[in-house]
Design an enzyme around this catalytic site. Structure first.
Site, PDB file in Angstrom:
ATOM      1  N   LYS A 180       0.826  -1.221   0.000  1.00 59.03           N
ATOM      2  CA  LYS A 180       0.000   0.000   0.000  1.00 59.03           C
ATOM      3  C   LYS A 180       0.854   1.262   0.000  1.00 59.03           C
ATOM      4  CE  LYS A 180      -4.259  -2.067   1.494  1.00 59.03           C
ATOM      5  NZ  LYS A 180      -5.280  -2.293   2.523  1.00 59.03           N
TER       6      LYS A 180
ATOM      7  N   ARG B 200      -3.461 -10.181   4.925  1.00 59.09           N
ATOM      8  CA  ARG B 200      -3.865 -10.272   3.519  1.00 59.09           C
ATOM      9  C   ARG B 200      -2.713  -9.738   2.670  1.00 59.09           C
ATOM     10  NH1 ARG B 200      -6.125  -6.931  -0.253  1.00 59.09           N
ATOM     11  NH2 ARG B 200      -7.681  -7.842  -1.641  1.00 59.09           N
TER      12      ARG B 200
HETATM   13  N1  HH2 Z   1      -7.330  -3.979   0.926  1.00 64.18           N
HETATM   14  C1  HH2 Z   1      -7.660  -4.006  -0.388  1.00 64.18           C
HETATM   15  C2  HH2 Z   1      -8.739  -4.782  -0.833  1.00 64.18           C
HETATM   16  N2  HH2 Z   1      -9.463  -5.539   0.022  1.00 64.18           N
HETATM   17  N3  HH2 Z   1      -9.853  -6.324   2.209  1.00 64.18           N
HETATM   18  C3  HH2 Z   1      -9.556  -6.317   3.520  1.00 64.18           C
HETATM   19  N4  HH2 Z   1     -10.249  -7.064   4.384  1.00 64.18           N
HETATM   20  N5  HH2 Z   1      -8.505  -5.551   4.015  1.00 64.18           N
HETATM   21  C4  HH2 Z   1      -7.750  -4.766   3.208  1.00 64.18           C
HETATM   22  O1  HH2 Z   1      -6.838  -4.081   3.718  1.00 64.18           O
HETATM   23  C5  HH2 Z   1      -8.054  -4.748   1.806  1.00 64.18           C
HETATM   24  C6  HH2 Z   1      -9.135  -5.546   1.344  1.00 64.18           C
HETATM   25  C7  HH2 Z   1      -6.865  -3.207  -1.351  1.00 64.18           C
HETATM   26  O2  HH2 Z   1      -5.797  -3.938  -1.883  1.00 64.18           O
HETATM   27  P1  HH2 Z   1      -5.759  -4.728  -3.296  1.00 64.18           P
HETATM   28  O3  HH2 Z   1      -6.801  -5.798  -3.350  1.00 64.18           O
HETATM   29  O4  HH2 Z   1      -4.397  -5.193  -3.533  1.00 64.18           O
HETATM   30  O5  HH2 Z   1      -6.037  -3.623  -4.378  1.00 64.18           O
HETATM   31  P2  HH2 Z   1      -7.315  -3.252  -5.231  1.00 64.18           P
HETATM   32  O6  HH2 Z   1      -8.395  -2.891  -4.285  1.00 64.18           O
HETATM   33  O7  HH2 Z   1      -6.834  -2.100  -6.089  1.00 64.18           O
HETATM   34  O8  HH2 Z   1      -7.709  -4.447  -6.058  1.00 64.18           O
END
Ligand code: HH2
Length: 262
Positions: free
Chosen positions: A196, A236
């Site tokens: 992040k 995660r």
């Molecule tokens: N962060 C993201 C997405 N889902 N779910 C939970 N429970 N906690 C988190 O911190 C979280 C989440 C964002 O990360 P990422 O999936 O890598 O990116 P994107 O939302 O751009 O697909």
């Protein structure tokens, strides 16, 4: 929990696992590296991301869930009830819900639920977020939602402070520093820091360029390991192998210390 973004626009891996076969292969890889759960998502939540229709989200995630659910526990990362329902039908047994509102679906289907805190929506959440007491406010909201879910009959409820979701760098740091506060609520805690952007601003050399997303592995592993040492039950992550290596090592160190009583 290994992250599998079946999206063209996720902030760190958008487009990489967008084709079904690539996504399933990536899921298998994460299982081989030690992931206990694969978190399948079809809509990016990054700041400024454009919403995706339910039909398109379903088209992205359902075939991947069907292919993986026989061999690993699958969670569905969604805020849409219809997608959560279909994902459970396809074999997902955990709803990872960044809107902290889908507990009725989890209750209806007897599956687990992750309640994540966020302030605002992806379109607006990083526009000057404000809290009087970030740890107290995040904790209160999560406990309120978790209690409602437990009262509705959800047997497995996780709480997640939502690092980067309507939070400044200082808010993220305060929440990570106070994870013990969330752990003390008695609900199992999940944390997502992987790659992040707050990591970039904290680790770039003074006056230097921001650390690009593909160079955030050390900071991601460090913060995931920190979270586990503070009592988080799940992290995660995009980089499963590196995180498992760190977790196993630090776990061994902690166990060794307790055995000799120091
Ligand atoms: N962060 C993201 C997405 N889902 N779910 C939970 N429970 N906690 C988190 O911190 C979280 C989440 C964002 O990360 P990422 O999936 O890598 O990116 P994107 O939302 O751009 O697909």
């Amino acid at each position: 929990m290994g992250i599998l973004n079946v999206t063209p626009d996720s902030f760190s891996d958008g487009g990489k696992w967008f084709e079904r076969e690539q996504a399933v292969r990536k899921g298998h890889q994460m299982v081989g590296e030690g992931a206990d759960i694969v978190d399948v998502g079809g809509e990016s939540t990054r700041p400024g991301a454009q919403p995706v229709s339910a039909d398109e989200e379903l088209r992205r995630v359902i075939p991947v869930i069907e292919a993986l659910a026989g061999e690993v526990r699958v969670s569905i990362d969604t805020t849409k009830e219809v997608v959560a329902e279909a994902a459970v039908g396809a074999g997902a047994s955990l709803i990872n819900d960044v809107s902290a509102s889908l507990w009725p679906v989890a209750a209806r289907h007897g599956v687990g639920w992750v309640a994540m805190h966020r302030k605002g929506t992806p379109a607006t959440m990083q526009q000057d977020p404000h809290y009087d007491d970030v740890v107290g406010e995040v904790s209160a909201l999560l406990v309120e939602r978790a209690t409602r879910a437990a009262d509705a009959g959800v047997a497995e409820v996780w709480i997640d402070p939502g690092i980067g979701f309507g939070k400044t760098v200082d808010h993220n740091l305060a929440l990570l520093a106070s994870l013990g506060h969330l752990v003390a609520t008695g609900y199992p805690v999940m944390v997502g820091t992987s790659r992040k952007s707050f990591l970039a601003s904290l680790t770039s050399p003074a006056g230097g360029a921001s650390v690009p997303v593909e160079e955030r592995l050390p900071a991601s592993v460090a913060t995931a390991t920190w979270a586990m040492t503070q009592g988080a039950g799940m992290v995660r992550v995009h980089d499963v192998a590196a995180t498992v290596q760190a977790a196993v090592l630090v776990g061994r160190v902690a166990a060794g210390q307790s055995e000799v009583g120091t």
